[in-house]
Design a protein around this motif. Structure first.
Motif, PDB file in Angstrom:
ATOM      1  N   ASN A  57       0.849  -1.184   0.000  1.00 54.84           N
ATOM      2  CA  ASN A  57       0.000   0.000   0.000  1.00 54.84           C
ATOM      3  C   ASN A  57       0.893   1.245   0.000  1.00 54.84           C
ATOM      4  N   PRO A  58       1.652   1.420  -1.056  1.00 51.37           N
ATOM      5  CA  PRO A  58       2.736   2.403  -1.082  1.00 51.37           C
ATOM      6  C   PRO A  58       2.213   3.828  -0.918  1.00 51.37           C
ATOM      7  N   ASN A  59       2.984   4.633  -0.206  1.00 48.99           N
ATOM      8  CA  ASN A  59       2.458   5.962   0.099  1.00 48.99           C
ATOM      9  C   ASN A  59       3.143   7.058  -0.692  1.00 48.99           C
ATOM     10  N   LEU A  99     -10.641  -0.151   2.376  1.00 45.73           N
ATOM     11  CA  LEU A  99     -10.318  -1.110   3.435  1.00 45.73           C
ATOM     12  C   LEU A  99      -8.836  -1.074   3.795  1.00 45.73           C
ATOM     13  N   SER A 100      -7.980  -1.142   2.795  1.00 44.25           N
ATOM     14  CA  SER A 100      -6.554  -1.238   3.139  1.00 44.25           C
ATOM     15  C   SER A 100      -5.978   0.122   3.511  1.00 44.25           C
ATOM     16  N   ALA A 101      -6.606   1.217   3.050  1.00 45.18           N
ATOM     17  CA  ALA A 101      -6.146   2.529   3.515  1.00 45.18           C
ATOM     18  C   ALA A 101      -6.405   2.648   5.014  1.00 45.18           C
ATOM     19  N   LYS A 102      -7.512   2.080   5.471  1.00 45.67           N
ATOM     20  CA  LYS A 102      -7.876   2.201   6.882  1.00 45.67           C
ATOM     21  C   LYS A 102      -7.273   1.102   7.753  1.00 45.67           C
ATOM     22  N   TYR A 103      -7.328  -0.149   7.278  1.00 43.62           N
ATOM     23  CA  TYR A 103      -6.924  -1.273   8.139  1.00 43.62           C
ATOM     24  C   TYR A 103      -5.554  -1.843   7.789  1.00 43.62           C
ATOM     25  N   HIS A 104      -4.951  -1.323   6.731  1.00 45.28           N
ATOM     26  CA  HIS A 104      -3.629  -1.780   6.315  1.00 45.28           C
ATOM     27  C   HIS A 104      -3.550  -3.286   6.086  1.00 45.28           C
ATOM     28  N   VAL A 105      -4.621  -3.854   5.563  1.00 43.57           N
ATOM     29  CA  VAL A 105      -4.570  -5.273   5.202  1.00 43.57           C
ATOM     30  C   VAL A 105      -3.913  -5.394   3.830  1.00 43.57           C
ATOM     31  N   PRO A 106      -3.295  -6.534   3.550  1.00 37.57           N
ATOM     32  CA  PRO A 106      -2.752  -6.718   2.199  1.00 37.57           C
ATOM     33  C   PRO A 106      -3.890  -6.654   1.178  1.00 37.57           C
ATOM     34  N   HIS A 107      -3.592  -6.046   0.045  1.00 34.32           N
ATOM     35  CA  HIS A 107      -4.597  -5.818  -0.998  1.00 34.32           C
ATOM     36  C   HIS A 107      -5.357  -7.103  -1.358  1.00 34.32           C
ATOM     37  N   GLY A 108      -4.641  -8.188  -1.595  1.00 33.53           N
ATOM     38  CA  GLY A 108      -5.281  -9.441  -2.000  1.00 33.53           C
ATOM     39  C   GLY A 108      -6.174 -10.017  -0.907  1.00 33.53           C
ATOM     40  N   ALA A 109      -5.786  -9.810   0.346  1.00 33.39           N
ATOM     41  CA  ALA A 109      -6.614 -10.298   1.454  1.00 33.39           C
ATOM     42  C   ALA A 109      -7.916  -9.514   1.512  1.00 33.39           C
ATOM     43  N   GLY A 110      -7.820  -8.217   1.308  1.00 33.39           N
ATOM     44  CA  GLY A 110      -9.020  -7.380   1.292  1.00 33.39           C
ATOM     45  C   GLY A 110      -9.967  -7.783   0.160  1.00 33.39           C
ATOM     46  N   ARG A 160      -6.203 -20.466   1.856  1.00 33.04           N
ATOM     47  CA  ARG A 160      -6.122 -19.792   3.160  1.00 33.04           C
ATOM     48  C   ARG A 160      -6.303 -18.277   3.114  1.00 33.04           C
ATOM     49  N   CYS A 161      -7.308 -17.869   2.392  1.00 38.50           N
ATOM     50  CA  CYS A 161      -7.628 -16.445   2.350  1.00 38.50           C
ATOM     51  C   CYS A 161      -8.910 -16.179   3.134  1.00 38.50           C
ATOM     52  N   PRO A 162      -9.102 -14.964   3.595  1.00 45.48           N
ATOM     53  CA  PRO A 162     -10.378 -14.608   4.217  1.00 45.48           C
ATOM     54  C   PRO A 162     -11.487 -14.684   3.166  1.00 45.48           C
ATOM     55  N   THR A 163     -12.711 -14.867   3.602  1.00 42.13           N
ATOM     56  CA  THR A 163     -13.809 -14.909   2.627  1.00 42.13           C
ATOM     57  C   THR A 163     -14.950 -13.958   2.996  1.00 42.13           C
ATOM     58  N   CYS A 164     -14.767 -13.195   4.068  1.00 44.99           N
ATOM     59  CA  CYS A 164     -15.762 -12.182   4.403  1.00 44.99           C
ATOM     60  C   CYS A 164     -15.088 -11.127   5.284  1.00 44.99           C
ATOM     61  N   LEU A 165     -15.777 -10.014   5.461  1.00 45.38           N
ATOM     62  CA  LEU A 165     -15.170  -8.909   6.197  1.00 45.38           C
ATOM     63  C   LEU A 165     -14.909  -9.262   7.662  1.00 45.38           C
ATOM     64  N   ARG A 166     -15.776 -10.083   8.217  1.00 43.96           N
ATOM     65  CA  ARG A 166     -15.570 -10.462   9.618  1.00 43.96           C
ATOM     66  C   ARG A 166     -14.214 -11.138   9.812  1.00 43.96           C
ATOM     67  N   ASP A 167     -13.802 -11.891   8.793  1.00 38.38           N
ATOM     68  CA  ASP A 167     -12.485 -12.553   8.881  1.00 38.38           C
ATOM     69  C   ASP A 167     -11.355 -11.537   9.051  1.00 38.38           C
ATOM     70  N   LEU A 168     -11.606 -10.294   8.654  1.00 37.48           N
ATOM     71  CA  LEU A 168     -10.579  -9.246   8.793  1.00 37.48           C
ATOM     72  C   LEU A 168     -10.858  -8.336   9.991  1.00 37.48           C
ATOM     73  N   ASP A 169     -11.793  -8.778  10.850  1.00 38.03           N
ATOM     74  CA  ASP A 169     -12.169  -7.983  12.037  1.00 38.03           C
ATOM     75  C   ASP A 169     -12.793  -6.644  11.689  1.00 38.03           C
ATOM     76  N   VAL A 170     -13.440  -6.589  10.551  1.00 41.08           N
ATOM     77  CA  VAL A 170     -14.202  -5.384  10.212  1.00 41.08           C
ATOM     78  C   VAL A 170     -15.597  -5.587  10.779  1.00 41.08           C
ATOM     79  N   SER A 171     -16.157  -4.533  11.388  1.00 47.42           N
ATOM     80  CA  SER A 171     -17.501  -4.703  11.944  1.00 47.42           C
ATOM     81  C   SER A 171     -18.495  -3.868  11.129  1.00 47.42           C
ATOM     82  N   PRO A 172     -19.780  -4.188  11.221  1.00 46.93           N
ATOM     83  CA  PRO A 172     -20.787  -3.470  10.432  1.00 46.93           C
ATOM     84  C   PRO A 172     -20.750  -1.956  10.659  1.00 46.93           C
TER      85      PRO A 172
END
Lengths: 391, 391
Positions: B71-73, B276-287, B341-353
């Motif tokens: 997520n290069p700045n 998502l990745s700007a806010k939570y810094h998750v890897p792009h592919g995981a998001g 072994r990838c997430p399949t929903c937002l909850r898997d990334l600890d994102v809440s509604p």
């Protein structure tokens, strides 16, 4: 996957009515151009007038080279080169099918030759060092010439039809307006589809099957598309989406994508067809149709898996073993050729077994120019031709 | 099929050992270059040394810009622009993954800005008029940045991750040496595969399904290839053909081919992921993995046929009706994500509604820059995010 380089800088302007872009886009490259056309069909269909008006309106001057025939000959290329030099033309606009585009490319390259004759570029005596900018406006879905650096020209004095290529003759841009193909007659619509499929099948069945899943899937996807769209175009020649699909599919079939990575690229069917049409003057697509099933049968002896893979992925053919799968795939392909009223063996073109020797020698002469002569000897060509003689 | 223009002039040099071409090819374009790298993996793997040696040997000078983060700045981009100006550098060589390549492109464009800040090129305040020549040497099969004119940069001060594009930043050439990806860890191999598949799925599920058989077949072929190769690369990370297939497949996935002709190109998943990745810094592919199944479910409400078509052609899924076919296709896709072994929903990334509103607003801000805001309103983004929250 084998190492490769891929480069295709042609800009494609695709769509309904895009032919009107001819003038505004060409003027960015030149002020005076050679406009190459064929035997009059673009004039009868009103396409020529649209292009001429567009060039006029943009302030372009053009000189016409008309009357390019199928299996275009080098005499016409020389005539074009003469016009370019006489009028100091700066670019070549080719409006028509593969023959017209290839003639345009040959003129563009030949006009930049300081000495020697343009035919030297085909025999390998000289290399293409530069070329005038080439612009193509295809009116037939077939050759793919609109997005590659190849051209095929016939020398009627010598009975040779030879191909050459160079990055210098990639069209700077090509305008693909599917409505220009509405008036293509049924036989040439079918031959065009066969030509495009052959461009996909030759790298697909290339020597001992390499590990090329990307290329295989791309080729299979394009083959499915073209088989279906050709049949549909014969049923409904003025359906826009069908003509658009056929046109873009045929362009992508020989843009280099499906052969990048498959290793040394062999194209014996094209070599044999060039021999065939140089001698018998059959349309290119008809010659290919007569050769393809036999060549696939010959190929399936050494690589039945690959032919069976085509059968499974394109037609959903399941079979007990690979050899049977291959046989069924070839049968399915032959059925498609018959459905679109194409020949399926050499006998359909009145070629007799006595002609094989001459055809094989002619094909071998070309193979030598392309460095394919170790793989494709006269004997091997004759063997393949035997497979192609009868259904 | 919708009208389109297609143009991709990047030359691809592909294969084992091709990294040695870096020097001899770059010297044709420049004498002094900026060499952009990431967080050190290319140094640890010995790839950096090979490139540096090749540049040296060809007589090139280079200045390094190292430490580009995922997520290069934009701060790093500014640093690169400063180096280019200070040392009068003539081209940018980017050696690394998507972040490194995108940083390289942004530096190449930003260094040619006469006034204003490089971030203006991302917010739409300014347009890219020119750029230094860009050369990329990808070491990850994922972003496709090596064969397109796009780049994505994050502004950490504003929490925005924005994309922009221009023909000026197409790499002049890219060297794709699959052996450089042998050392990519399992998680990033998987994320790369997801990114590439997402690049294919977004134009495939684009608005009301258009009539695009060519594009569909190409996308399906590439999706099949990438699904298979990603799984295979996790099992055997040093298998050349697997890595080569994944690399070339990922490159072709975003080279423009599969979106040409599908009409206005929407990419809501990428917009939401950038939020998502700007806010939570998750890897792009995981998001992307966390968003894709939910987005497909949302899309299948309006176009179940297209989702079912994917199911049938990619996984051979037969179903009683289109809705059921679509459901099964999404299930098959989710299974693949789990397998790698990838997430399949937002909850898997600890994102809440509760986070949806902010994410939707951020995505909408980007949609406005791309002219997608009529289709993709905040409300619609929120609806899609709801579909993505839970499995």
């Amino acid at each position: 996957m084998e190492n490769f380089e891929f480069y295709n800088p042609t800009r494609i302007i695709f769509g309904k009515g895009k032919i009107r872009k001819a003038g505004p886009e060409t003027i960015k490259l030149a002020r005076k151009v050679l406009l190459v056309t064929g035997m009059g069909s673009v004039k009868r269909a009103g396409i020529f007038q649209q292009v001429a008006d567009s060039l006029d309106k943009a302030g372009l001057e053009f000189i016409e080279l008309e009357g390019v025939k199928p299996n275009p000959n080098v005499a016409k290329v020389r005539e074009g080169i003469h016009l370019v030099r006489e009028h100091n033309l700066e670019a070549v606009v080719a409006l028509g099918g593969g023959s017209v585009m290839d003639t345009g490319k040959a003129v563009a390259a030949g006009a930049c030759l300081d000495d020697g004759d343009v035919w030297d570029l085909f025999t390998g005596k000289k290399e293409i060092q530069k070329a005038l900018p080439v612009i193509t406006i295809p009116t037939l879905a077939a050759s793919g010439s609109e997005m590659n650096g190849y051209m095929v020209i016939t020398n009627e004095e010598s009975d040779y039809k030879l191909a050459t290529g160079s990055p210098h003759v990639y069209p700077r841009f090509s305008i693909l307006d599917p409505t220009t193909t509405y008036s293509v007659p049924a036989d040439h619509t079918a031959y065009g589809g066969v030509d495009a499929v052959c461009h996909l099948l030759e790298p697909y069945f290339n020597g001992p099957a390499p590990c090329t899943p990307v290329q295989d899937h791309l080729a299979e996807g394009l083959i499915m598309t073209i088989l279906e769209a050709t049949t549909a175009a014969l049923e409904n020649p003025r359906d826009y989406n069908t003509r658009a699909t056929l046109m873009w599919g045929a362009t992508l079939a020989l843009c280099g994508l499906t052969k990048a990575g498959v290793g040394d690229h062999h194209f014996p069917v094209h070599l044999m067809e060039h021999a065939l049409s140089a001698k018998y003057h059959v349309p290119h697509g008809a010659g290919l149709a007569a050769l393809l099933p036999g060549w696939m049968s010959w190929y399936s002896l050494s690589a039945p898996d690959k032919v069976a893979q085509l059968g499974w992925r394109v037609w959903g053919i399941e079979a007990g073993d690979k050899a049977e799968g291959a046989k069924k795939a070839i049968k399915a392909f032959r059925s498609w050729l018959k459905e679109i009223r194409c020949p399926t063996c050499l006998r359909d073109l009145d070629v007799s077994p006595e002609d094989h020797q001459g055809l094989a020698e002619n094909a071998f002469f070309q193979a030598r120019i392309w460095g394919m002569d170790k793989e494709y000897t006269v004997e091997r060509m004759k063997t393949i031709l035997r497979f192609c003689q009868e259904e």
